[in-house]
Motif scaffolding. Structure first.
Motif, PDB file in Angstrom:
ATOM      1  N   GLU A   1       0.747  -0.939  -0.112  1.00 53.96           N
ATOM      2  CA  GLU A   1       0.226   0.153   0.076  1.00 53.96           C
ATOM      3  C   GLU A   1       0.992   0.845   0.037  1.00 53.96           C
ATOM      4  OE1 GLU A   1      -0.588  -0.003   4.789  1.00 53.96           O
ATOM      5  OE2 GLU A   1      -2.287  -1.275   3.104  1.00 53.96           O
ATOM      6  N   ASP A   2       0.122   2.570  -0.822  1.00 55.01           N
ATOM      7  CA  ASP A   2       1.336   3.733  -0.678  1.00 55.01           C
ATOM      8  C   ASP A   2       0.049   4.732  -1.159  1.00 55.01           C
ATOM      9  OD1 ASP A   2       3.460   5.720  -0.227  1.00 55.01           O
ATOM     10  OD2 ASP A   2       4.539   4.074  -0.954  1.00 55.01           O
ATOM     11  N   TRP A   3       0.616   5.860  -1.268  1.00 56.53           N
ATOM     12  CA  TRP A   3      -0.173   7.206  -1.825  1.00 56.53           C
ATOM     13  C   TRP A   3      -0.172   7.401  -2.862  1.00 56.53           C
ATOM     14  CZ3 TRP A   3      -3.698   9.465   2.040  1.00 56.53           C
ATOM     15  CH2 TRP A   3      -3.292   8.854   3.383  1.00 56.53           C
ATOM     16  N   THR A   4      -0.935   8.008  -3.529  1.00 58.05           N
ATOM     17  CA  THR A   4      -0.492   9.257  -4.859  1.00 58.05           C
ATOM     18  C   THR A   4      -1.242  10.126  -4.762  1.00 58.05           C
ATOM     19  OG1 THR A   4      -3.230   8.329  -5.663  1.00 58.05           O
ATOM     20  CG2 THR A   4      -1.827   6.814  -6.147  1.00 58.05           C
ATOM     21  N   PHE A   5      -0.387  10.975  -5.120  1.00 55.03           N
ATOM     22  CA  PHE A   5      -0.658  12.605  -4.975  1.00 55.03           C
ATOM     23  C   PHE A   5      -0.098  13.260  -6.723  1.00 55.03           C
ATOM     24  CE2 PHE A   5       0.590  16.535  -4.119  1.00 55.03           C
ATOM     25  CZ  PHE A   5      -0.744  17.525  -3.697  1.00 55.03           C
ATOM     26  N   PRO A   6      -0.119  13.984  -7.928  1.00 51.62           N
ATOM     27  CA  PRO A   6      -1.162  14.441  -7.610  1.00 51.62           C
ATOM     28  C   PRO A   6      -1.924  13.696  -8.609  1.00 51.62           C
ATOM     29  CG  PRO A   6       0.108  15.471  -8.346  1.00 51.62           C
ATOM     30  CD  PRO A   6       0.495  15.074  -8.466  1.00 51.62           C
ATOM     31  N   VAL A   7      -3.227  13.727  -8.281  1.00 54.73           N
ATOM     32  CA  VAL A   7      -4.172  12.959  -9.745  1.00 54.73           C
ATOM     33  C   VAL A   7      -5.094  13.963 -10.396  1.00 54.73           C
ATOM     34  CG1 VAL A   7      -6.117  11.871 -10.339  1.00 54.73           C
ATOM     35  CG2 VAL A   7      -5.005  11.300  -8.174  1.00 54.73           C
ATOM     36  N   PHE A   8      -4.532  14.632 -12.066  1.00 54.51           N
ATOM     37  CA  PHE A   8      -5.765  15.366 -12.363  1.00 54.51           C
ATOM     38  C   PHE A   8      -6.132  14.809 -13.440  1.00 54.51           C
ATOM     39  CE2 PHE A   8      -4.724  17.895 -16.512  1.00 54.51           C
ATOM     40  CZ  PHE A   8      -5.338  18.826 -15.521  1.00 54.51           C
ATOM     41  N   ASN A   9      -7.354  15.580 -13.677  1.00 56.05           N
ATOM     42  CA  ASN A   9      -8.327  15.051 -14.828  1.00 56.05           C
ATOM     43  C   ASN A   9      -9.030  16.344 -15.524  1.00 56.05           C
ATOM     44  OD1 ASN A   9      -8.353  12.355 -14.363  1.00 56.05           O
ATOM     45  ND2 ASN A   9     -10.081  12.718 -12.275  1.00 56.05           N
ATOM     46  N   ALA A  10      -9.096  15.594 -16.513  1.00 55.50           N
ATOM     47  CA  ALA A  10      -9.881  17.132 -17.973  1.00 55.50           C
ATOM     48  C   ALA A  10     -11.263  16.508 -18.443  1.00 55.50           C
ATOM     49  CB  ALA A  10      -8.240  17.627 -18.542  1.00 55.50           C
ATOM     50  N   GLY A  11     -12.451  16.892 -18.095  1.00 55.61           N
ATOM     51  CA  GLY A  11     -13.800  16.241 -18.971  1.00 55.61           C
ATOM     52  C   GLY A  11     -14.468  16.911 -19.419  1.00 55.61           C
ATOM     53  N   VAL A  12     -15.499  16.363 -20.337  1.00 52.60           N
ATOM     54  CA  VAL A  12     -16.715  16.652 -20.626  1.00 52.60           C
ATOM     55  C   VAL A  12     -17.692  16.139 -20.031  1.00 52.60           C
ATOM     56  CG1 VAL A  12     -18.171  17.217 -22.751  1.00 52.60           C
ATOM     57  CG2 VAL A  12     -15.212  18.075 -22.743  1.00 52.60           C
ATOM     58  N   ARG A  13     -18.745  16.545 -19.398  1.00 55.29           N
ATOM     59  CA  ARG A  13     -20.100  15.893 -19.024  1.00 55.29           C
ATOM     60  C   ARG A  13     -21.109  16.678 -19.999  1.00 55.29           C
ATOM     61  NH1 ARG A  13     -20.205  13.199 -14.554  1.00 55.29           N
ATOM     62  NH2 ARG A  13     -17.872  13.429 -14.569  1.00 55.29           N
ATOM     63  N   ILE A  14     -22.141  15.413 -20.138  1.00 49.36           N
ATOM     64  CA  ILE A  14     -23.562  15.678 -20.433  1.00 49.36           C
ATOM     65  C   ILE A  14     -24.859  15.426 -19.504  1.00 49.36           C
ATOM     66  CG2 ILE A  14     -25.145  15.331 -22.443  1.00 49.36           C
ATOM     67  CD1 ILE A  14     -22.597  14.885 -23.965  1.00 49.36           C
ATOM     68  N   ASN A  15     -25.724  16.630 -19.319  1.00 44.76           N
ATOM     69  CA  ASN A  15     -26.375  16.356 -18.700  1.00 44.76           C
ATOM     70  C   ASN A  15     -27.835  16.237 -19.365  1.00 44.76           C
ATOM     71  OD1 ASN A  15     -27.981  16.440 -16.358  1.00 44.76           O
ATOM     72  ND2 ASN A  15     -28.437  18.959 -16.668  1.00 44.76           N
ATOM     73  N   LEU A  16     -28.422  14.334 -19.156  1.00 39.93           N
ATOM     74  CA  LEU A  16     -29.172  14.504 -19.626  1.00 39.93           C
ATOM     75  C   LEU A  16     -30.423  14.581 -18.737  1.00 39.93           C
ATOM     76  CD1 LEU A  16     -28.593  11.287 -20.965  1.00 39.93           C
ATOM     77  CD2 LEU A  16     -28.444  13.482 -22.184  1.00 39.93           C
ATOM     78  N   PHE A  17     -31.445  15.923 -18.791  1.00 36.83           N
ATOM     79  CA  PHE A  17     -32.790  16.022 -18.291  1.00 36.83           C
ATOM     80  C   PHE A  17     -32.673  15.957 -17.159  1.00 36.83           C
ATOM     81  CE2 PHE A  17     -33.784  13.101 -21.674  1.00 36.83           C
ATOM     82  CZ  PHE A  17     -33.775  13.501 -23.001  1.00 36.83           C
ATOM     83  N   ASN A  18     -31.760  16.305 -16.391  1.00 37.22           N
ATOM     84  CA  ASN A  18     -31.585  16.200 -14.812  1.00 37.22           C
ATOM     85  C   ASN A  18     -31.473  14.924 -14.276  1.00 37.22           C
ATOM     86  OD1 ASN A  18     -30.714  18.802 -14.560  1.00 37.22           O
ATOM     87  ND2 ASN A  18     -32.854  19.746 -15.221  1.00 37.22           N
ATOM     88  N   LEU A  19     -31.745  13.847 -14.823  1.00 35.70           N
ATOM     89  CA  LEU A  19     -31.954  12.963 -14.416  1.00 35.70           C
ATOM     90  C   LEU A  19     -30.077  11.650 -14.945  1.00 35.70           C
ATOM     91  CD1 LEU A  19     -33.376  10.532 -13.017  1.00 35.70           C
ATOM     92  CD2 LEU A  19     -34.395   9.756 -15.317  1.00 35.70           C
ATOM     93  N   LEU A  20     -30.309  11.558 -15.397  1.00 33.43           N
ATOM     94  CA  LEU A  20     -28.546  11.441 -15.897  1.00 33.43           C
ATOM     95  C   LEU A  20     -27.613  11.789 -16.371  1.00 33.43           C
ATOM     96  CD1 LEU A  20     -30.405   7.521 -18.040  1.00 33.43           C
ATOM     97  CD2 LEU A  20     -28.598   8.284 -15.307  1.00 33.43           C
ATOM     98  N   THR A  21     -26.027  12.396 -16.348  1.00 34.31           N
ATOM     99  CA  THR A  21     -25.025  11.970 -16.622  1.00 34.31           C
ATOM    100  C   THR A  21     -24.149  11.245 -17.178  1.00 34.31           C
ATOM    101  OG1 THR A  21     -24.096  11.916 -14.459  1.00 34.31           O
ATOM    102  CG2 THR A  21     -24.704  13.892 -14.917  1.00 34.31           C
ATOM    103  N   ILE A  22     -23.711  12.157 -17.904  1.00 40.86           N
ATOM    104  CA  ILE A  22     -22.236  10.832 -19.015  1.00 40.86           C
ATOM    105  C   ILE A  22     -21.091  11.727 -19.396  1.00 40.86           C
ATOM    106  CG2 ILE A  22     -23.703   9.514 -20.215  1.00 40.86           C
ATOM    107  CD1 ILE A  22     -24.326  10.778 -23.055  1.00 40.86           C
ATOM    108  N   GLY A  23     -20.498  11.310 -19.587  1.00 42.32           N
ATOM    109  CA  GLY A  23     -19.655  11.755 -19.579  1.00 42.32           C
ATOM    110  C   GLY A  23     -17.888  11.025 -19.746  1.00 42.32           C
ATOM    111  N   GLY A  24     -16.381  11.914 -19.957  1.00 41.73           N
ATOM    112  CA  GLY A  24     -15.343  11.235 -20.293  1.00 41.73           C
ATOM    113  C   GLY A  24     -14.298  12.188 -20.671  1.00 41.73           C
ATOM    114  N   GLY A  25     -13.133  11.990 -20.168  1.00 40.46           N
ATOM    115  CA  GLY A  25     -12.051  12.839 -19.849  1.00 40.46           C
ATOM    116  C   GLY A  25     -10.835  12.346 -20.108  1.00 40.46           C
ATOM    117  N   TYR A  26      -9.557  12.723 -19.803  1.00 38.03           N
ATOM    118  CA  TYR A  26      -8.031  12.015 -20.154  1.00 38.03           C
ATOM    119  C   TYR A  26      -8.039  12.479 -18.316  1.00 38.03           C
ATOM    120  CZ  TYR A  26      -3.260  11.961 -20.880  1.00 38.03           C
ATOM    121  OH  TYR A  26      -1.577  11.574 -20.648  1.00 38.03           O
ATOM    122  N   GLY A  27      -6.876  11.667 -18.166  1.00 42.20           N
ATOM    123  CA  GLY A  27      -6.589  11.892 -16.617  1.00 42.20           C
ATOM    124  C   GLY A  27      -4.978  11.815 -16.468  1.00 42.20           C
TER     125      GLY A  27
END
Length: 340
Positions: free
Chosen positions: A103-129
């Motif tokens: 076991e050990d630590w990870t730092f930092p974690v960096f993510n950049a992505g795009v997200r789509i809101n579907l009718f305030n019920l579901l969200t879908i998205g993707g990105g790179y980290g």
């Protein structure tokens, strides 16, 4: 109930009804009007689609555990060391492998992505980290399995699917359910329910699943990394199957277009570690517990008002076209006490 209390209750209800009526039409601007965002039908549809997308950036840290059920007919092909009781033989079978963990630590974690809101019920998205982490040697019983180095770097392409558990719409539904015990003739309690339902509720809770593919970097065997030699494959590599994860995401809206979010959860990954002659390999499982903080901006589909002298700060219309009167970092339809 005295006549004074009855009069006060009726007067209070009348004031609330008047305020509600005024809210629907402030300065001649209707909040409920569905004005198009463009002069053409195609442009309006395109702007409505654009407004579904949000761009987000996040960073954070995590704690990861990794382990393997070690079994090999040729243990000498692996960097397996005995750390105590040096006269103890390594007795393993395919049915009874050697359980090893680290076991050990990870730092930092960096993510950049795009997200789509579907009718305030579901969200879908993707990105790179990108992820940078450390790992210690795995140990089990009287034996130690050292890695070639103490750090690693991982890049990942990921997708997400989220289910909205609670937000402003569900809060309104909950309030209606909560006030169901009051009769419709109880104007005071019904007015209270309507006022609470109209309050701006900036929080959103989302249960989110994540899946994707990892690319392990900077984790090569130094014994193979010799100058003037052809490149070699890493002994520690990502397994072919994708990783998956589960997290709870909490969002806080600052305006209709900007939000801050916190995301915490676990990811489950698989790696392989090859023997020194690459004739066989061991499966290594990793579980990452991570916490991220991020900022998201929803792309505005409504243009900013450019009419000279127009001081309206709310969303309004000119020639039937909806425009914004404020920056995307401010609430568009602010209420009393939110103007500054």
């Amino acid at each position: 109930m005295t006549a004074k209390k009855i009069f006060t209750s009726v007067l209070f209800s009348f004031i609330i009804l008047v305020a509600q009526a005024q809210e629907e039409d402030i300065f001649g601007i209707s909040n409920k009007a569905k004005n198009p965002k463009s002069e053409s039908g195609i442009g309006n549809a395109a702007r409505n689609i654009v407004e579904m997308f949000a761009i987000e950036l996040s960073t954070g840290a995590g704690y990861h555990q990794f382990g393997t059920s070690f079994y090999s007919e040729n243990p000498s092909l692996y960097p397996l060391n005995q750390i105590q009781n040096f006269d103890t033989p390594l007795e393993i079978t395919e049915e009874s492998p050697l359980k090893m963990k680290g076991e050990d630590w990870t730092f930092p974690v960096f993510n950049a992505g795009v997200r789509i809101n579907l009718f305030n019920l579901l969200t879908i998205g993707g990105g790179y980290g990108q992820e940078w982490g450390n790992y210690q040697n795995m140990t089990g019983g009287d034996f130690e399995f050292p890695f070639e180095g103490s750090s690693y770097q991982i890049s990942k392409l990921y997708g997400t699917v989220g289910l909205v558990l609670y937000d402003a719409n569900r809060r309104r539904s909950f309030l209606k359910w909560k006030y169901r015990r009051y009769a419709s003739s109880n104007f005071y309690m019904q007015s209270e329910m309507k006022q609470r339902a109209k309050q701006i509720y900036p929080w959103r809770f989302i249960l989110e699943g994540e899946f994707g593919q990892l690319n392990l970097k900077k984790s090569y065997d130094p014994a193979l990394d010799i100058s003037n030699q052809p490149p070699y494959s890493p002994r520690l590599a990502v397994a072919d199957e994708p990783y998956y994860g589960l997290a709870l995401r909490i969002e806080r809206d600052f305006s209709e277009y900007t939000k801050l979010f916190i995301k915490g959860g676990a990811e489950f990954r698989k790696f392989t570690y090859a023997a020194s002659d690459f004739s066989e390999f061991q499966n290594v499982d990793q579980t990452l517990y991570a916490m991220q903080v991020g900022f998201a901006i929803r792309l505005p589909g409504t243009k900013r008002c450019k009419i000279a002298g127009c001081g309206v700060v709310m969303k309004h219309s000119h020639n039937g076209i909806e425009v914004r009167g404020s920056s995307i970092f401010r609430l568009q339809n602010r209420k009393i006490g939110q103007w500054y």
